[in-house]
Design a protein around this motif. Structure first.
Motif, PDB file in Angstrom:
ATOM      1  N   ALA A 170      -6.848  -3.089   6.126  1.00 26.60           N
ATOM      2  CA  ALA A 170      -6.098  -2.129   5.072  1.00 26.60           C
ATOM      3  C   ALA A 170      -6.987  -1.856   3.857  1.00 26.60           C
ATOM      4  N   ARG A 171      -8.074  -2.974   3.733  1.00 24.96           N
ATOM      5  CA  ARG A 171      -8.461  -2.993   2.750  1.00 24.96           C
ATOM      6  C   ARG A 171      -9.544  -2.202   3.361  1.00 24.96           C
ATOM      7  N   HIS A 172     -10.172  -2.452   4.293  1.00 24.50           N
ATOM      8  CA  HIS A 172     -11.664  -1.878   4.874  1.00 24.50           C
ATOM      9  C   HIS A 172     -10.792  -0.292   4.900  1.00 24.50           C
ATOM     10  N   VAL A 173     -10.366   0.114   5.809  1.00 23.44           N
ATOM     11  CA  VAL A 173      -9.668   1.528   6.184  1.00 23.44           C
ATOM     12  C   VAL A 173      -9.415   2.382   4.592  1.00 23.44           C
ATOM     13  N   ARG A 174      -9.208   1.213   3.368  1.00 24.83           N
ATOM     14  CA  ARG A 174      -8.583   2.111   2.173  1.00 24.83           C
ATOM     15  C   ARG A 174     -10.389   2.654   2.029  1.00 24.83           C
ATOM     16  N   ARG A 175     -11.103   1.678   1.850  1.00 24.96           N
ATOM     17  CA  ARG A 175     -12.275   1.899   1.249  1.00 24.96           C
ATOM     18  C   ARG A 175     -13.384   2.797   1.540  1.00 24.96           C
ATOM     19  N   LEU A 176     -13.242   2.815   3.557  1.00 24.13           N
ATOM     20  CA  LEU A 176     -14.159   4.093   3.945  1.00 24.13           C
ATOM     21  C   LEU A 176     -13.665   4.868   3.786  1.00 24.13           C
ATOM     22  N   ILE A 177     -12.268   5.400   3.070  1.00 26.44           N
ATOM     23  CA  ILE A 177     -11.143   6.627   3.311  1.00 26.44           C
ATOM     24  C   ILE A 177     -11.872   7.240   1.331  1.00 26.44           C
ATOM     25  N   ALA A 178     -11.621   6.633   0.720  1.00 25.24           N
ATOM     26  CA  ALA A 178     -12.267   6.174  -0.609  1.00 25.24           C
ATOM     27  C   ALA A 178     -13.532   6.766  -1.093  1.00 25.24           C
ATOM     28  N   ALA A 319     -21.201  -0.177  11.109  1.00 25.75           N
ATOM     29  CA  ALA A 319     -20.290  -0.267   9.421  1.00 25.75           C
ATOM     30  C   ALA A 319     -19.042   0.155   9.941  1.00 25.75           C
ATOM     31  N   TRP A 320     -18.552   1.170   9.767  1.00 16.38           N
ATOM     32  CA  TRP A 320     -17.211   1.095  10.525  1.00 16.38           C
ATOM     33  C   TRP A 320     -16.403   0.610  10.844  1.00 16.38           C
ATOM     34  N   GLN A 321     -17.188  -0.160  12.159  1.00 15.91           N
ATOM     35  CA  GLN A 321     -15.879  -1.534  12.644  1.00 15.91           C
ATOM     36  C   GLN A 321     -16.403  -2.668  11.859  1.00 15.91           C
ATOM     37  N   ASP A 322     -16.998  -2.255  10.668  1.00 17.93           N
ATOM     38  CA  ASP A 322     -17.185  -4.240  10.337  1.00 17.93           C
ATOM     39  C   ASP A 322     -16.242  -4.341   9.211  1.00 17.93           C
ATOM     40  N   PHE A 323     -15.057  -4.936  10.210  1.00 14.20           N
ATOM     41  CA  PHE A 323     -13.647  -5.376   9.009  1.00 14.20           C
ATOM     42  C   PHE A 323     -14.055  -6.969   8.440  1.00 14.20           C
ATOM     43  N   GLY A 324     -14.890  -7.191   8.181  1.00 15.49           N
ATOM     44  CA  GLY A 324     -15.394  -8.735   7.896  1.00 15.49           C
ATOM     45  C   GLY A 324     -14.368 -10.128   8.979  1.00 15.49           C
ATOM     46  N   ALA A 325     -13.785 -10.676   7.799  1.00 14.13           N
ATOM     47  CA  ALA A 325     -13.178 -12.394   8.298  1.00 14.13           C
ATOM     48  C   ALA A 325     -11.866 -11.722   7.865  1.00 14.13           C
ATOM     49  N   ASP A 326     -11.124 -11.805   8.855  1.00 16.28           N
ATOM     50  CA  ASP A 326     -10.139 -11.636   9.457  1.00 16.28           C
ATOM     51  C   ASP A 326      -8.677 -11.911   8.317  1.00 16.28           C
ATOM     52  N   VAL A 327      -8.135 -10.959   7.705  1.00 12.83           N
ATOM     53  CA  VAL A 327      -6.792 -11.376   6.396  1.00 12.83           C
ATOM     54  C   VAL A 327      -5.716 -10.747   6.939  1.00 12.83           C
ATOM     55  N   PRO A 328      -5.028 -11.445   8.110  1.00 14.40           N
ATOM     56  CA  PRO A 328      -3.997 -10.672   8.456  1.00 14.40           C
ATOM     57  C   PRO A 328      -3.173 -10.136   7.359  1.00 14.40           C
ATOM     58  N   SER A 329      -2.074  -9.100   7.421  1.00 11.38           N
ATOM     59  CA  SER A 329      -1.331  -7.648   6.104  1.00 11.38           C
ATOM     60  C   SER A 329       0.078  -9.689   6.503  1.00 11.38           C
ATOM     61  N   SER A 330      -0.173  -9.873   5.005  1.00  8.27           N
ATOM     62  CA  SER A 330       1.254 -10.896   4.777  1.00  8.27           C
ATOM     63  C   SER A 330       1.563 -10.639   3.412  1.00  8.27           C
ATOM     64  N   HIS A 331       3.117 -11.668   3.315  1.00  6.47           N
ATOM     65  CA  HIS A 331       3.816 -12.264   2.004  1.00  6.47           C
ATOM     66  C   HIS A 331       2.495 -12.742   1.716  1.00  6.47           C
ATOM     67  N   LEU A 332       2.280 -14.039   2.182  1.00  2.00           N
ATOM     68  CA  LEU A 332       0.719 -14.747   1.474  1.00  2.00           C
ATOM     69  C   LEU A 332      -0.707 -13.693   0.699  1.00  2.00           C
ATOM     70  N   ALA A 333      -1.037 -12.991   1.831  1.00  2.00           N
ATOM     71  CA  ALA A 333      -1.962 -11.991   1.067  1.00  2.00           C
ATOM     72  C   ALA A 333      -1.685 -11.361  -0.011  1.00  2.00           C
ATOM     73  N   GLN A 334      -0.400 -10.493  -0.115  1.00  4.99           N
ATOM     74  CA  GLN A 334       0.268  -9.609  -1.059  1.00  4.99           C
ATOM     75  C   GLN A 334       0.312 -11.342  -2.006  1.00  4.99           C
ATOM     76  N   LEU A 335       1.189 -12.539  -2.191  1.00  2.14           N
ATOM     77  CA  LEU A 335       1.295 -13.068  -3.417  1.00  2.14           C
ATOM     78  C   LEU A 335       0.552 -13.369  -3.665  1.00  2.14           C
ATOM     79  N   ARG A 336      -0.872 -13.662  -2.897  1.00  2.00           N
ATOM     80  CA  ARG A 336      -2.095 -14.643  -3.320  1.00  2.00           C
ATOM     81  C   ARG A 336      -3.135 -13.421  -4.916  1.00  2.00           C
TER      82      ARG A 336
END
Length: 422
Positions: A170-178, A319-336
């Motif tokens: 989500a972070r990668h795609v948000r940045r591409l669109i923005a 560049a579009w396909q480079d999502f970087g290290a995989d951090v899944p969507s999760s409660h943990l990702a938001q809590l962090r």
């Protein structure tokens, strides 16, 4: 006759006067967060608390960021089991007493939606930040009442659990669109087509406006709609339909909508609990590429696909396909991220106006469906029947008999056992 508010249950130790004094000096809710663990508590000990919130809190506890100090539930046996299984030291059946004795910095609200407003306000007034499960509250009026209790500067704030916004994809795609990397967004589709049977709706609070707030648009599709808004920005108008095709419930069991965004992009939205082939999907067609997310209850990098237009440049595609290290969507990702906001004294994402936008869209969806009219952003406010209830009093949709007020007049509402995640 003893009630839930007469006693604290499943406490592993009894607080002595010296321990209470120590808590007063070391765990005060107004103490700075720098250099110490954030004290966290959980309200409601059902499936979403044990399966999502507690593991996320435990992961950050292992990193030295938080400590889970208490849990609250009106069901004494449920909170006892939750504390025993999760290693939580203090269990309560009284929210006020827990807040007074434990003075948590952060409270996770995992109860049915009808309790969210009162419990969130109670926690905010006690000086705790709040992380509240979706749907946040049953109406825009409730949301605005909660926001009015937030701190004016530096918190405490109330954030909504919208974990699908978080993670690397989500972070990668948000940045591409923005950044306009793929050109302007033009056409979008947002789909939450799940399946829920009669046994699901046998849980007493489900399928009712008063206790669940709404149907699949509110309780299920809210995650994908929130992510769509996070990616595409403000919406401007909506035209919708809703149906009650299978289940004997007060709310809808399917809805569809057409949404126009401020950018001019057009989207279709489908929310259903009638669909045996379950899927959650977002597709956005931009000028130079299509980006698509297909998953069910959570996503990683592999769930995203970007298809370039024939004239796209190879360097852009890489560049579009480079999502970087995989951090899944999760409660943990938001809590962090929420914990980082707490330590910085900054309003977290998915709170305030940022958290309100999806609830406003859902409210407009219901109003449009029940009035057969286009609804524009910003038009639903005090005095509008849909501001205080998503059914808006519409014939055939509003409860046939007067409902018991969802918010008690008492200063705080005891936590109620959450049966399961949506």
């Amino acid at each position: 006759m003893r009630t839930a508010r007469d006693a604290i249950t499943s406490k592993t130790t009894e607080h002595t006067e010296s321990e209470a004094a120590a808590e007063e000096s070391t765990g005060h809710r107004n103490a700075p967060l720098d250099g110490r663990r954030i004290r966290a508590a959980v309200i409601g000990t059902g499936a979403i608390a044990s399966g999502s919130h507690l593991p996320a809190l435990a992961a950050l506890a292992a990193e030295g960021e938080v400590e889970v100090v208490a849990a609250v539930d009106i069901d004494a046996e449920a909170v006892r089991r939750f504390c025993a299984d999760g290693g939580v030291p203090n269990g309560y059946t009284d929210l006020d007493r827990m807040l007074a004795e434990q003075r948590p910095d952060l409270v996770a609200v995992c109860t049915p939606p009808t309790l969210h407003r009162e419990q969130t306000v109670t926690a905010l007034r006690a000086g705790a930040w709040v992380w509240c499960e979706k749907p946040p509250v049953p109406s825009l009026a409730d949301f605005d009442a909660v926001q009015a209790q937030e701190g004016a500067d530096g918190g405490p704030y109330a954030s909504i659990v919208f974990q699908h916004r978080f993670g690397s994809g989500a972070r990668h795609v948000r940045r591409l669109i923005a950044d306009g990397a793929m050109g302007r967004p033009l056409v979008a589709h947002c789909q939450t087509t799940w399946y829920r049977d009669a046994a699901y709706y046998a849980v007493p609070w489900r399928g009712k406006w008063e206790t669940e707030g709404g149907g699949p648009a509110m309780g299920h599709g809210i995650h994908q709609m929130d992510l769509l808004l996070d990616l595409l920005g403000p919406w401007s108008e909506v035209r919708a339909m809703a149906g009650r095709l299978v289940h004997d419930v007060q709310t809808e069991d399917v809805s569809t909508a057409l949404v126009r965004f401020g950018s001019g992009a057009l989207a279709t939205v489908v929310n259903s609990v009638l669909s045996p082939d379950e899927v959650s999907r977002i597709r956005i067609d931009c000028e130079h590429a299509t980006v698509e997310l297909t998953h069910l209850y959570g996503h990683g990098n592999d769930n995203w696909r970007i298809t370039p237009a024939p004239d796209a440049r190879p360097g852009d595609m890489a560049a579009w396909q480079d999502f970087g290290a995989d951090v899944p969507s999760s409660h943990l990702a938001q809590l962090r991220e929420l914990v980082a906001s707490m330590r910085a004294g900054e309003r977290p994402r998915s709170s305030g106006a940022d958290g309100r936008t999806s609830l406003e869209l859902i409210t407009a969806l219901y109003k449009s469906a029940f009035t057969d009219a286009t609804v524009h952003a910003g038009e639903i406010g005090p005095g509008d029947p849909y501001y205080t209830a998503l059914h808006g009093g519409a014939p055939g949709w509003a409860p046939a008999t007067p409902a018991t007020p969802a918010i008690p007049a008492t200063p705080a509402t005891p936590a109620t056992h959450e049966e399961a995640s949506a």
